[in-house]
Design a protein around this motif. Structure first.
Motif, PDB file in Angstrom:
ATOM      1  N   GLN A 175      25.740 -43.427  33.833  1.00 31.63           N
ATOM      2  CA  GLN A 175      24.538 -42.636  33.559  1.00 31.63           C
ATOM      3  C   GLN A 175      23.294 -43.314  34.102  1.00 31.63           C
ATOM      4  O   GLN A 175      22.419 -42.654  34.668  1.00 31.63           O
TER       5      GLN A 175
ATOM      6  N   GLN B 116      22.537 -42.782  37.800  1.00 32.90           N
ATOM      7  CA  GLN B 116      22.045 -41.475  38.233  1.00 32.90           C
ATOM      8  C   GLN B 116      20.519 -41.373  38.189  1.00 32.90           C
ATOM      9  O   GLN B 116      19.924 -40.470  38.788  1.00 32.90           O
TER      10      GLN B 116
ATOM     11  N   GLY C  98      15.380 -37.922  32.069  1.00 31.26           N
ATOM     12  CA  GLY C  98      16.379 -37.388  31.150  1.00 31.26           C
ATOM     13  C   GLY C  98      16.575 -38.232  29.914  1.00 31.26           C
ATOM     14  O   GLY C  98      17.423 -37.914  29.064  1.00 31.26           O
TER      15      GLY C  98
ATOM     16  N   TYR D 188      20.238 -41.460  26.074  1.00 34.32           N
ATOM     17  CA  TYR D 188      20.524 -40.290  26.910  1.00 34.32           C
ATOM     18  C   TYR D 188      20.166 -38.995  26.172  1.00 34.32           C
ATOM     19  O   TYR D 188      20.457 -38.839  24.989  1.00 34.32           O
TER      20      TYR D 188
ATOM     21  N   ASN E  41      19.200 -35.761  28.607  1.00 36.10           N
ATOM     22  CA  ASN E  41      19.495 -34.774  29.635  1.00 36.10           C
ATOM     23  C   ASN E  41      19.925 -35.470  30.927  1.00 36.10           C
ATOM     24  O   ASN E  41      19.631 -36.660  31.135  1.00 36.10           O
ATOM     25  N   GLU E  42      20.552 -34.709  31.803  1.00 38.90           N
ATOM     26  CA  GLU E  42      20.778 -35.200  33.161  1.00 38.90           C
ATOM     27  C   GLU E  42      19.414 -35.453  33.814  1.00 38.90           C
ATOM     28  O   GLU E  42      18.473 -34.677  33.617  1.00 38.90           O
TER      29      GLU E  42
ATOM     30  N   GLN F  34      16.419 -32.698  35.258  1.00 41.07           N
ATOM     31  CA  GLN F  34      16.634 -31.387  34.653  1.00 41.07           C
ATOM     32  C   GLN F  34      15.555 -30.978  33.660  1.00 41.07           C
ATOM     33  O   GLN F  34      15.497 -29.805  33.261  1.00 41.07           O
TER      34      GLN F  34
END
Length: 365
Positions: A145, A148, A160, A178, A180-181, A184
């Motif tokens: 994660q 990204q 995110g 964490y 959201n992606e 987004q």
């Protein structure tokens, strides 16, 4: 006792970066508006050309209502520049020309430009994973994660990471969760922004403050210092230093023939909508003239312009307690406001912006 020592430390730092008016008498040169090419005040000097409201053909009857409004709203310093020349320079209460004030989140604009310089010099890319510079376990996310999240996400408030935490300023891993992606959702989350200081430090191999001073501050004559306050790294300077940075923006990253930031693509992207979730946000700059906007502390999208009374092409650094740096290319204006909370205790945009621009329109009519 600890708080007292911290306060004295800030006083020492800010005193060290203030100009001594007894050693360097303030000078102004009054200019008639026959040739209004952009003016750059000399570095390491208090000399600064001025131009009058009357010579510009502005409405002098609008002056006093403006000054009364500023005084009523806890203003310390207020400057209006046309083509780099001082039209208005006012200080209120005990605040003086060489006094330093926190930029608060208006200082995010400084970080944005220094990130652009670091990219231009090949130290980083906005497309890089921020983990390349922060290492692993900089958050509570998994390694996959973290990978990204890019430098671009930190610059655009789209990491995110969970903003429903007790302290959105916290940069400790346990505060970075964490949600959201990346890319987004837009939310004004200060912790991920502050980590840009570490990203830049590790990318360039030089302390963030030293790199900033070498690449921007000393080259355009700014005086000031970055001061750690809790999790935040806050820039303090006098109002004229903020105005100098405004002139650099107005002249697209070039100072008196010296290119400070020459990446035209980065400059354009920095001052235009950076993602499709908040039209009024670039690379840490606020943008006027868009169809909608979001504000700090809210998930709601509002219709209309950020500052209806202001020119559409205005872009700005906006900080808590109404620290304001407005740049208006179409009018060749730089406007600075430093002071206390003007009434809403917000982190960035506030109703003060629109009220102030209503009075500025009366003045410049």
């Amino acid at each position: 006792m600890k708080n007292l020592v911290f306060a004295l430390s800030i006083v020492f730092v800010l005193s060290a970066c203030s100009s001594d008016s007894s050693d360097n008498e303030n000078q102004v040169i009054t200019l008639n508006p026959t040739n209004l090419e952009i003016y750059f005040p000399p570095v390491n000097s208090n000399e600064w050309e001025t131009i009058s409201i009357e010579d510009l053909g502005w409405n002098s009857a609008g002056e006093q209502p403006l000054y009364d409004f500023l005084a009523e709203r806890e203003t310390d310093a207020f400057l209006v520049l046309k083509n780099g020349r001082i039209v208005i320079e006012r200080y209120f209460g005990d605040f003086q020309q060489n006094d330093n004030h926190a930029w608060n989140s208006a200082g995010k604009t400084l970080t944005a430009m220094i990130a652009g310089i670091a990219q231009e010099e090949g130290f980083l890319s906005l497309n890089d994973s921020s983990a390349a510079y922060l290492g692993t376990a900089w958050s509570s996310l998994s390694t996959e994660q973290e990978a990204q999240i890019t430098v671009f996400n930190h610059l655009t408030m789209t990491t995110g990471l969970d903003y429903d935490v007790d302290d959105i300023f916290c940069t400790d891993p346990e505060c970075l969760l964490y949600k959201n992606e990346p890319g987004q959702f837009w939310f004004y989350h200060n912790g991920p922004y502050t980590l840009l200081d570490n990203i830049i430090t590790n990318a360039v191999g030089q302390d963030f403050e030293d790199y900033f001073s070498a690449k921007i501050g000393s080259r355009i004559g700014m005086q000031g210092a970055w001061v750690s306050i809790g999790f935040n790294n806050v820039y303090f300077s006098n109002a004229r230093s903020m105005a100098r940075f405004g002139i650099l923006n107005l002249n697209n990253g070039v100072w008196d023939g010296q290119t400070i930031l020459g990446d035209a693509t980065f400059l354009t992207d920095m001052k235009n909508t950076s993602q499709n979730m908040n039209q009024a946000y670039g690379y840490l700059y606020w943008l006027n003239g868009k169809d909608s906007y979001r504000v700090p502390g809210s998930e709601i999208e509002f219709s209309g312009k950020l500052i209806p009374n202001a020119p559409n092409d205005l872009y700005a650094g906006l900080g808590k307690n109404d620290q304001k740096l407005y740049i208006v290319p179409s009018e060749e204006l730089v406007i600075v406001r430093m002071g206390g909370d003007a009434g809403e205790t917000l982190l960035g945009p506030s109703s003060f912006d629109n009220e102030l621009w209503g009075l500025l329109n009366d003045l410049m009519d």
